[in-house]
Motif scaffolding. Sequence first.
Motif, mmCIF file in Angstrom:
data_model
loop_
_atom_site.group_PDB
_atom_site.id
_atom_site.type_symbol
_atom_site.label_atom_id
_atom_site.label_comp_id
_atom_site.label_asym_id
_atom_site.label_seq_id
_atom_site.Cartn_x
_atom_site.Cartn_y
_atom_site.Cartn_z
ATOM 1 N N CYS A 252 0.833 -1.211 0.000
ATOM 2 C CA CYS A 252 0.000 0.000 0.000
ATOM 3 C C CYS A 252 0.867 1.261 0.000
ATOM 4 O O CYS A 252 0.589 2.225 -0.728
ATOM 5 N N GLN A 253 1.913 1.253 0.805
ATOM 6 C CA GLN A 253 2.813 2.402 0.869
ATOM 7 C C GLN A 253 3.547 2.597 -0.448
ATOM 8 O O GLN A 253 3.695 3.725 -0.929
ATOM 9 N N ARG A 254 3.975 1.487 -1.038
ATOM 10 C CA ARG A 254 4.718 1.589 -2.314
ATOM 11 C C ARG A 254 3.807 2.109 -3.421
ATOM 12 O O ARG A 254 4.214 2.937 -4.230
ATOM 13 N N LEU A 255 2.578 1.628 -3.461
ATOM 14 C CA LEU A 255 1.628 2.101 -4.476
ATOM 15 C C LEU A 255 1.320 3.582 -4.274
ATOM 16 O O LEU A 255 1.189 4.337 -5.247
ATOM 17 N N HIS A 256 1.220 3.992 -3.014
ATOM 18 C CA HIS A 256 1.008 5.417 -2.720
ATOM 19 C C HIS A 256 2.176 6.247 -3.249
ATOM 20 O O HIS A 256 1.968 7.299 -3.871
ATOM 21 N N ASP A 257 3.399 5.766 -3.019
ATOM 22 C CA ASP A 257 4.583 6.477 -3.501
ATOM 23 C C ASP A 257 4.597 6.564 -5.032
ATOM 24 O O ASP A 257 5.069 7.551 -5.597
ATOM 25 N N LEU A 258 4.096 5.515 -5.683
ATOM 26 C CA LEU A 258 4.065 5.471 -7.144
ATOM 27 C C LEU A 258 2.839 6.169 -7.723
ATOM 28 O O LEU A 258 2.664 6.210 -8.944
#
Length: 329
Positions: A252-258
């Motif tokens: 979830c955090q990685r998708l938010h960053d992307l």
Amino acid sequence: MLLNILKNRRVLFFGGKGGVGKTTLASATAAGLAQQGRRILVVSTDPAHNLGHLWEREIGAKPVSLMAGLDGIELDPGSTVDEHLKTVENSLRKLMPERLHKEVKRHLEQAREAPGMVEAALLERIAVTLETGLAHYDTVIFDTAPTGHTTRLLELPELMAAWTDGLLKNRERSGNFTRALGQFKAVDADNDVASNLFEDEPTRDHEMRAVLMRRQDRFRKLREILTDGETTAFMIVLTAERLPVLETIELCQRLHDLQVSVGGLIVNRRSPRGESALLDQRAKNEDEHLAKLIKALQPKVPEIKQIPLSANEIIGGQELVHFSSAYLG
């Protein structure tokens, strides 16, 4: 219900830890949307393909009808690399002098095993599949590889676009250098090789720039689609266990960053209560893991859909339609 939320999205990704039921949920969603009269393409990018096994039919690189309104594709990494290198070789053979054709072939054979080659080839194939898919289908659904592979692929469009932009700038500097050398062409007028090289250079330069710009445009369009929250959603599939929950928090955090929109979390195979002491304890443990997940994702917790553990294996179109109607519709 979940299908009503997703029906307006044109691109859906189903991802998460391996073995949590991504293929089943992607296929059931595809079947449910097809039942609503939409034209759907489901695409497997997981090297360990299960799509064909799930639908009980052979699926390959070309669309195969799975049911009315629903087609399926499996992108095989090995054949994707072969096709990618063949396309690159054909392009380079047109752009390079004939005396360098063998060198081009040798270089590409060495590049086959280079780090990142599979990811780059698969990314370009995904971009092409998405481009053609959106032209012929209402929704394109991707059944992705386990989390680490998928996030790497999602990072690549921006990296590849920047890399291609660097090649274009290097090409421009090279072109300026070649034009400067062209001033000395008359000195070497008797050298046919040098003369032909200078004569062919403008054509080759134009064609090479055209190839690189098409590639750059393709990756930029893919990036735009991935980050368009109204068009694209990433559905995370997990089970209510410690490792899948921890991986989901990181994803979830990685998708938010992307800047990729998380459409929701699907918690698969929830243990039933009241059946036995063992299952009651499992359900209690699952509740605790989900509570930690919700707390970690505060304040923006995606919608969570919970799917009960099924007594039967879900195989074939009829079972998938029934599953979709019971739990996703």
